[in-house]
Design a protein around this motif. Structure first.
Motif, short mmCIF file in Angstrom:
data_model
loop_
_atom_site.label_atom_id
_atom_site.label_comp_id
_atom_site.label_asym_id
_atom_site.label_seq_id
_atom_site.Cartn_x
_atom_site.Cartn_y
_atom_site.Cartn_z
N CYS A 183 -0.10 -114.07 -13.86
CA CYS A 183 -0.42 -113.32 -15.08
C CYS A 183 -0.38 -111.82 -14.83
O CYS A 183 0.08 -111.05 -15.68
CB CYS A 183 -1.79 -113.72 -15.60
SG CYS A 183 -1.85 -115.37 -16.34
N PHE A 184 -0.87 -111.39 -13.66
CA PHE A 184 -0.81 -109.97 -13.35
C PHE A 184 0.64 -109.47 -13.31
O PHE A 184 0.94 -108.37 -13.76
CB PHE A 184 -1.50 -109.68 -12.01
CG PHE A 184 -2.96 -109.38 -12.13
CD1 PHE A 184 -3.39 -108.11 -12.44
CD2 PHE A 184 -3.91 -110.38 -11.95
CE1 PHE A 184 -4.74 -107.82 -12.57
CE2 PHE A 184 -5.26 -110.11 -12.08
CZ PHE A 184 -5.68 -108.83 -12.39
N GLN A 185 1.54 -110.28 -12.79
CA GLN A 185 2.93 -109.85 -12.65
C GLN A 185 3.71 -109.94 -13.96
O GLN A 185 4.63 -109.15 -14.18
CB GLN A 185 3.62 -110.69 -11.58
CG GLN A 185 3.08 -110.44 -10.18
CD GLN A 185 3.65 -111.42 -9.17
OE1 GLN A 185 3.18 -112.54 -9.03
NE2 GLN A 185 4.68 -111.00 -8.47
N SER A 244 3.67 -102.98 -23.02
CA SER A 244 3.41 -104.36 -23.40
C SER A 244 3.74 -105.31 -22.25
O SER A 244 4.18 -104.90 -21.17
CB SER A 244 4.22 -104.74 -24.65
OG SER A 244 3.83 -106.00 -25.14
N PHE A 245 3.53 -106.59 -22.46
CA PHE A 245 3.89 -107.62 -21.48
C PHE A 245 5.40 -107.66 -21.31
O PHE A 245 6.16 -107.29 -22.22
CB PHE A 245 3.35 -108.98 -21.91
CG PHE A 245 3.63 -109.36 -23.34
CD1 PHE A 245 4.80 -109.99 -23.71
CD2 PHE A 245 2.69 -109.08 -24.34
CE1 PHE A 245 5.06 -110.35 -25.03
CE2 PHE A 245 2.93 -109.43 -25.66
CZ PHE A 245 4.12 -110.06 -26.00
N ASN A 246 5.84 -108.12 -20.15
CA ASN A 246 7.28 -108.13 -19.90
C ASN A 246 7.93 -109.45 -20.35
O ASN A 246 7.24 -110.36 -20.83
CB ASN A 246 7.59 -107.80 -18.42
CG ASN A 246 7.06 -108.85 -17.44
OD1 ASN A 246 7.17 -110.05 -17.67
ND2 ASN A 246 6.51 -108.37 -16.33
N ASP A 274 13.08 -121.63 -26.06
CA ASP A 274 12.70 -120.24 -26.35
C ASP A 274 12.49 -119.42 -25.09
O ASP A 274 12.05 -118.26 -25.16
CB ASP A 274 11.44 -120.20 -27.22
CG ASP A 274 10.22 -120.81 -26.54
OD1 ASP A 274 10.39 -121.49 -25.52
OD2 ASP A 274 9.10 -120.59 -27.04
N ALA A 275 12.80 -119.99 -23.92
CA ALA A 275 12.63 -119.23 -22.67
C ALA A 275 13.54 -118.02 -22.66
O ALA A 275 14.69 -118.10 -23.09
CB ALA A 275 12.90 -120.14 -21.47
N ARG A 276 13.01 -116.92 -22.16
CA ARG A 276 13.79 -115.69 -22.14
C ARG A 276 14.75 -115.68 -20.95
O ARG A 276 14.45 -116.23 -19.90
CB ARG A 276 12.85 -114.48 -22.06
CG ARG A 276 11.88 -114.40 -23.23
CD ARG A 276 12.60 -114.18 -24.55
NE ARG A 276 13.30 -112.90 -24.56
CZ ARG A 276 12.77 -111.74 -24.92
NH1 ARG A 276 11.52 -111.71 -25.34
NH2 ARG A 276 13.46 -110.64 -24.91
N ASP A 320 11.44 -105.40 -18.37
CA ASP A 320 12.18 -106.50 -17.76
C ASP A 320 11.31 -107.17 -16.69
O ASP A 320 10.28 -106.63 -16.28
CB ASP A 320 13.47 -105.95 -17.13
CG ASP A 320 14.45 -107.06 -16.76
OD1 ASP A 320 14.26 -108.21 -17.20
OD2 ASP A 320 15.41 -106.76 -16.02
N PHE A 321 11.72 -108.34 -16.25
CA PHE A 321 11.08 -109.04 -15.14
C PHE A 321 12.18 -109.72 -14.33
O PHE A 321 12.57 -110.85 -14.62
CB PHE A 321 10.07 -110.07 -15.65
CG PHE A 321 9.29 -110.77 -14.56
CD1 PHE A 321 8.43 -110.05 -13.73
CD2 PHE A 321 9.44 -112.13 -14.34
CE1 PHE A 321 7.71 -110.68 -12.72
CE2 PHE A 321 8.73 -112.77 -13.34
CZ PHE A 321 7.86 -112.04 -12.52
#
Length: 300
Positions: A134-136, A226-228, A298-300, A282-283
């Motif tokens: 979650c942190f990443q 925001s979240f990645n 729906d996976a990115r 991005d991640f």
């Protein structure tokens, strides 16, 4: 035989959940002041009651300071761990009411659920690994030292919230609701819904709201803070399940949050398609997700 735990929330609302498919036994007289959790080896009986604890009960624990620290870290993650949180997010931005309510990503079963195999990585993940994930991703940040006081404190809070639920058992509470994943998202319609239902708290441009000290009031839903794209909330249908049952705030008059059940499944899917696909960090490690296939649509 694994025990199943039946929960009863005795806070602002009471949720009485029976055992599905089992006949109801004769009620058993119990001393509620003496027992917080009652167990039996017979899974066909009314085997247990989970009582949502008041935070003041933490004072009774031998490691009360550690539990309170974990509670603070989950509420004030960005402020207390700035080197590990890249987004303007706290853990409890997504784990509603300090992780205590149904369908709002509660922590109640977290301590007893892990380690388990996560489909996204196809590896065995323990609770420390789940928190660091979650942190990443959701926090767009860096993992904590697994042996750190901060990691131990957050786990101590989750362990306390489990209220001595036995290993391999779970409180009967749903982490998330369901939406119709066959629905086709319409991001144009979603933009209209966003500005009608979401922008008041999350901003016209998804920037969120901070107080005068710069602390987070409502998190940003897109943009650099925001979240990645590796976060679960960056997925349309996963986000829609959260939105439908937890947003907008302050609508209902019952429950701990006053949350959800305002939007239809189609509304939730459309608005989630809109904000999840707005620009965000991005991640790169996302290329390693779903190594065995079965990737959600729906996976990115």
């Amino acid at each position: 035989m694994n025990n199943r735990i039946i929960m009863t929330f005795l806070a602002l609302a009471v949720f009485a959940v029976g055992l599905s498919g089992c006949s109801k036994p004769e009620p058993v007289e119990r001393n509620a002041t003496q027992f917080d959790l009652i167990l039996t080896d017979d899974a066909n009986q009314d085997i247990a009651t989970y009582v949502l604890p008041q935070d003041t009960a933490i004072l009774e624990e031998p490691n009360a300071d550690q539990i309170f620290y974990g509670k603070r870290l989950l509420n004030e993650t960005k402020r207390l761990l700035p080197d590990h949180v890249g987004a303007a997010m706290n853990c409890n931005s997504c784990h509603i009411a300090q992780g205590k309510i149904p369908l709002g990503d509660p922590y109640i079963n977290s301590f007893t659920t892990y380690p388990r195999v996560m489909p996204r990585s196809n590896t065995l993940v323990d609770l420390e690994g789940r928190i660091n994930g979650c942190f990443q991703r959701s926090m767009n940040g860096k993992p904590l030292d697994r042996e750190s006081a901060e990691m131990a404190a957050m786990i101590a809070y989750m362990k306390w919230l489990s209220q001595k639920t036995p290993a391999n058992s779970k409180v009967n509470i749903s982490n998330a609701g369901k939406v119709d994943t066959s629905l086709i998202p319409d991001s144009i319609r979603g933009q209209v819904i966003y500005h009608a239902q979401c922008a008041t708290c999350h901003g016209d441009n998804g920037e969120g709201i901070k107080d005068s000290r710069g602390d987070i009031v409502f998190p940003p839903l897109w943009g650099d803070e925001s979240f990645n794209i590796g976060a679960g909330m960056a997925r349309t249908y996963k986000a829609a399940a959260f939105v439908k049952y937890n947003m907008p705030m302050g609508i209902q008059t019952q429950g701990l949050w006053g949350h959800g059940n305002v939007l239809s499944d189609q509304d939730a899917v459309d608005v989630s398609e809109y904000f999840t696909h707005m620009p965000r960090p991005d991640f790169p490690a996302i290329v390693n997700d779903w190594p065995k296939g079965n990737m959600p649509k729906d996976a990115r």
